[in-house]
Scaffold this motif. Sequence first.
Motif, PDB file in Angstrom:
ATOM      1  N   GLY A  93       0.833  -1.188   0.000  1.00 41.51           N
ATOM      2  CA  GLY A  93       0.000   0.000   0.000  1.00 41.51           C
ATOM      3  C   GLY A  93       0.866   1.235   0.000  1.00 41.51           C
ATOM      4  N   PRO A  94       0.309   2.366  -0.376  1.00 44.43           N
ATOM      5  CA  PRO A  94       1.103   3.601  -0.405  1.00 44.43           C
ATOM      6  C   PRO A  94       1.440   4.075   1.004  1.00 44.43           C
ATOM      7  CG  PRO A  94      -1.189   4.074  -0.891  1.00 44.43           C
ATOM      8  CD  PRO A  94      -1.075   2.576  -0.802  1.00 44.43           C
ATOM      9  N   LEU A  95       2.576   4.717   1.114  1.00 41.27           N
ATOM     10  CA  LEU A  95       2.988   5.339   2.367  1.00 41.27           C
ATOM     11  C   LEU A  95       2.123   6.566   2.604  1.00 41.27           C
ATOM     12  CD1 LEU A  95       5.042   5.559   4.708  1.00 41.27           C
ATOM     13  CD2 LEU A  95       6.515   6.852   3.145  1.00 41.27           C
ATOM     14  N   SER A  96       1.648   6.751   3.835  1.00 36.98           N
ATOM     15  CA  SER A  96       0.841   7.936   4.154  1.00 36.98           C
ATOM     16  C   SER A  96       0.926   8.219   5.652  1.00 36.98           C
ATOM     17  CB  SER A  96      -0.622   7.718   3.767  1.00 36.98           C
ATOM     18  OG  SER A  96      -1.216   6.741   4.616  1.00 36.98           O
ATOM     19  N   ARG A  97       0.588   9.448   5.999  1.00 38.51           N
ATOM     20  CA  ARG A  97       0.536   9.809   7.423  1.00 38.51           C
ATOM     21  C   ARG A  97      -0.494   8.953   8.158  1.00 38.51           C
ATOM     22  NH1 ARG A  97       1.587  15.169   5.324  1.00 38.51           N
ATOM     23  NH2 ARG A  97       3.549  15.918   6.208  1.00 38.51           N
ATOM     24  N   GLU A  98      -1.620   8.690   7.494  1.00 42.48           N
ATOM     25  CA  GLU A  98      -2.666   7.873   8.121  1.00 42.48           C
ATOM     26  C   GLU A  98      -2.152   6.480   8.463  1.00 42.48           C
ATOM     27  OE1 GLU A  98      -5.631   8.559   9.472  1.00 42.48           O
ATOM     28  OE2 GLU A  98      -5.015  10.612   9.047  1.00 42.48           O
ATOM     29  N   ARG A  99      -1.390   5.896   7.555  1.00 45.25           N
ATOM     30  CA  ARG A  99      -0.844   4.567   7.835  1.00 45.25           C
ATOM     31  C   ARG A  99       0.155   4.617   8.979  1.00 45.25           C
ATOM     32  NH1 ARG A  99       1.169   1.050   3.091  1.00 45.25           N
ATOM     33  NH2 ARG A  99       1.027  -0.549   4.685  1.00 45.25           N
ATOM     34  N   ILE A 100       0.965   5.666   9.025  1.00 42.34           N
ATOM     35  CA  ILE A 100       1.918   5.802  10.131  1.00 42.34           C
ATOM     36  C   ILE A 100       1.158   5.915  11.448  1.00 42.34           C
ATOM     37  CG2 ILE A 100       3.669   7.305  11.162  1.00 42.34           C
ATOM     38  CD1 ILE A 100       4.476   8.012   8.222  1.00 42.34           C
ATOM     39  N   LYS A 101       0.143   6.771  11.487  1.00 38.38           N
ATOM     40  CA  LYS A 101      -0.652   6.926  12.711  1.00 38.38           C
ATOM     41  C   LYS A 101      -1.313   5.608  13.108  1.00 38.38           C
ATOM     42  CE  LYS A 101      -3.056  10.524  11.350  1.00 38.38           C
ATOM     43  NZ  LYS A 101      -3.931  11.700  11.280  1.00 38.38           N
ATOM     44  N   THR A 102      -1.825   4.877  12.143  1.00 39.92           N
ATOM     45  CA  THR A 102      -2.464   3.586  12.433  1.00 39.92           C
ATOM     46  C   THR A 102      -1.465   2.616  13.057  1.00 39.92           C
ATOM     47  OG1 THR A 102      -4.072   3.865  10.657  1.00 39.92           O
ATOM     48  CG2 THR A 102      -3.655   1.610  11.396  1.00 39.92           C
ATOM     49  N   ARG A 103      -0.246   2.569  12.535  1.00 41.64           N
ATOM     50  CA  ARG A 103       0.761   1.656  13.071  1.00 41.64           C
ATOM     51  C   ARG A 103       1.219   2.118  14.457  1.00 41.64           C
ATOM     52  NH1 ARG A 103      -1.248  -1.950  11.580  1.00 41.64           N
ATOM     53  NH2 ARG A 103       0.331  -3.086  12.729  1.00 41.64           N
ATOM     54  N   LEU A 104       1.360   3.425  14.658  1.00 46.70           N
ATOM     55  CA  LEU A 104       1.729   3.929  15.993  1.00 46.70           C
ATOM     56  C   LEU A 104       0.626   3.610  16.995  1.00 46.70           C
ATOM     57  CD1 LEU A 104       3.284   7.387  15.029  1.00 46.70           C
ATOM     58  CD2 LEU A 104       4.521   5.346  15.804  1.00 46.70           C
ATOM     59  N   ASP A 105      -0.637   3.790  16.582  1.00 48.86           N
ATOM     60  CA  ASP A 105      -1.774   3.447  17.452  1.00 48.86           C
ATOM     61  C   ASP A 105      -1.760   1.964  17.801  1.00 48.86           C
ATOM     62  OD1 ASP A 105      -2.743   6.066  17.475  1.00 48.86           O
ATOM     63  OD2 ASP A 105      -4.175   5.708  15.842  1.00 48.86           O
ATOM     64  N   ALA A 106      -1.470   1.119  16.810  1.00 47.30           N
ATOM     65  CA  ALA A 106      -1.463  -0.330  17.038  1.00 47.30           C
ATOM     66  C   ALA A 106      -0.410  -0.735  18.059  1.00 47.30           C
ATOM     67  CB  ALA A 106      -1.221  -1.066  15.711  1.00 47.30           C
ATOM     68  N   ARG A 107       0.674   0.022  18.145  1.00 48.30           N
ATOM     69  CA  ARG A 107       1.729  -0.250  19.122  1.00 48.30           C
ATOM     70  C   ARG A 107       1.451   0.435  20.460  1.00 48.30           C
ATOM     71  NH1 ARG A 107       7.259  -1.354  17.559  1.00 48.30           N
ATOM     72  NH2 ARG A 107       7.291  -2.356  15.525  1.00 48.30           N
ATOM     73  N   GLY A 108       0.385   1.243  20.519  1.00 48.83           N
ATOM     74  CA  GLY A 108       0.071   1.939  21.758  1.00 48.83           C
ATOM     75  C   GLY A 108       0.966   3.133  22.036  1.00 48.83           C
ATOM     76  N   TYR A 109       1.597   3.662  21.000  1.00 51.10           N
ATOM     77  CA  TYR A 109       2.501   4.801  21.167  1.00 51.10           C
ATOM     78  C   TYR A 109       1.714   6.101  21.243  1.00 51.10           C
ATOM     79  CZ  TYR A 109       6.484   1.826  19.768  1.00 51.10           C
ATOM     80  OH  TYR A 109       7.448   0.871  19.678  1.00 51.10           O
ATOM     81  N   ASN A 110       2.212   7.034  22.034  1.00 48.27           N
ATOM     82  CA  ASN A 110       1.637   8.376  22.117  1.00 48.27           C
ATOM     83  C   ASN A 110       2.380   9.279  21.144  1.00 48.27           C
ATOM     84  OD1 ASN A 110      -0.192   7.798  24.225  1.00 48.27           O
ATOM     85  ND2 ASN A 110       1.485   7.910  25.684  1.00 48.27           N
ATOM     86  N   TYR A 111       1.642  10.109  20.438  1.00 48.25           N
ATOM     87  CA  TYR A 111       2.233  11.021  19.470  1.00 48.25           C
ATOM     88  C   TYR A 111       1.304  12.217  19.314  1.00 48.25           C
ATOM     89  CZ  TYR A 111      -1.199   8.909  16.381  1.00 48.25           C
ATOM     90  OH  TYR A 111      -2.366   8.455  15.835  1.00 48.25           O
ATOM     91  N   ALA A 112       1.785  13.216  18.593  1.00 48.57           N
ATOM     92  CA  ALA A 112       0.986  14.412  18.317  1.00 48.57           C
ATOM     93  C   ALA A 112       1.242  14.833  16.875  1.00 48.57           C
ATOM     94  CB  ALA A 112       1.368  15.538  19.273  1.00 48.57           C
ATOM     95  N   ILE A 113       0.400  15.708  16.391  1.00 48.04           N
ATOM     96  CA  ILE A 113       0.544  16.259  15.043  1.00 48.04           C
ATOM     97  C   ILE A 113       0.839  17.749  15.197  1.00 48.04           C
ATOM     98  CG2 ILE A 113      -0.545  16.532  12.785  1.00 48.04           C
ATOM     99  CD1 ILE A 113      -0.416  13.597  13.739  1.00 48.04           C
TER     100      ILE A 113
END
Length: 172
Positions: free
Chosen positions: A21-41
């Motif tokens: 699949g294409p690289l995107s911010r949404e995919r990055i956020k989804t993977r960070l969420d799946a790992r339970g990581y905290n992040y901000a935009i």
Amino acid sequence: MTNFDPAALPAAAFEPISELGPLSRERIKTRLDARGYNYAIDSDGDIGGRWDDHIFYFLLLGKDSEYLQVRGRWSRTLPASSLGQLLVLANEWNAGRIWPKAYVRTEENETLGVYCEHSVDYEPGLTDAQLDQHLGCAISTSLAFFSSLDEQFPEAVAAAKEEIARLTAEQQ
């Protein structure tokens, strides 16, 4: 010269593991969420967060945002007089490891900042497993370098902790 001919390999060696699949911010956020990581935009739309008190950004670069660069910054600063020692440590790291790339920059007030970057071109796309591996690898290997710097510069660690305590006290 080599006689290796990738076309001579069995066709199965080239079959994709799963759908790219294409690289995107949404995919990055989804993977960070799946790992339970905290992040901000941030205001530019860049994704960032803190791991072991060090700042990391997940940047999409290139004309079509096809490059993923995970950039971490060591949360300590050192005076310009430490440049030679830091350059040696970064060069030793870079010479002995595949990633992340480590480098030193002169910043405001002539202090030194230390950064790590792990960049990959995903123009043809990538799997979720590849994205997970990139994120986890970039963060963990950068933290390993930052930890080695903490061992070399305990005074910088103490100064950073004092600054955090001061800022926390001011906010209360």
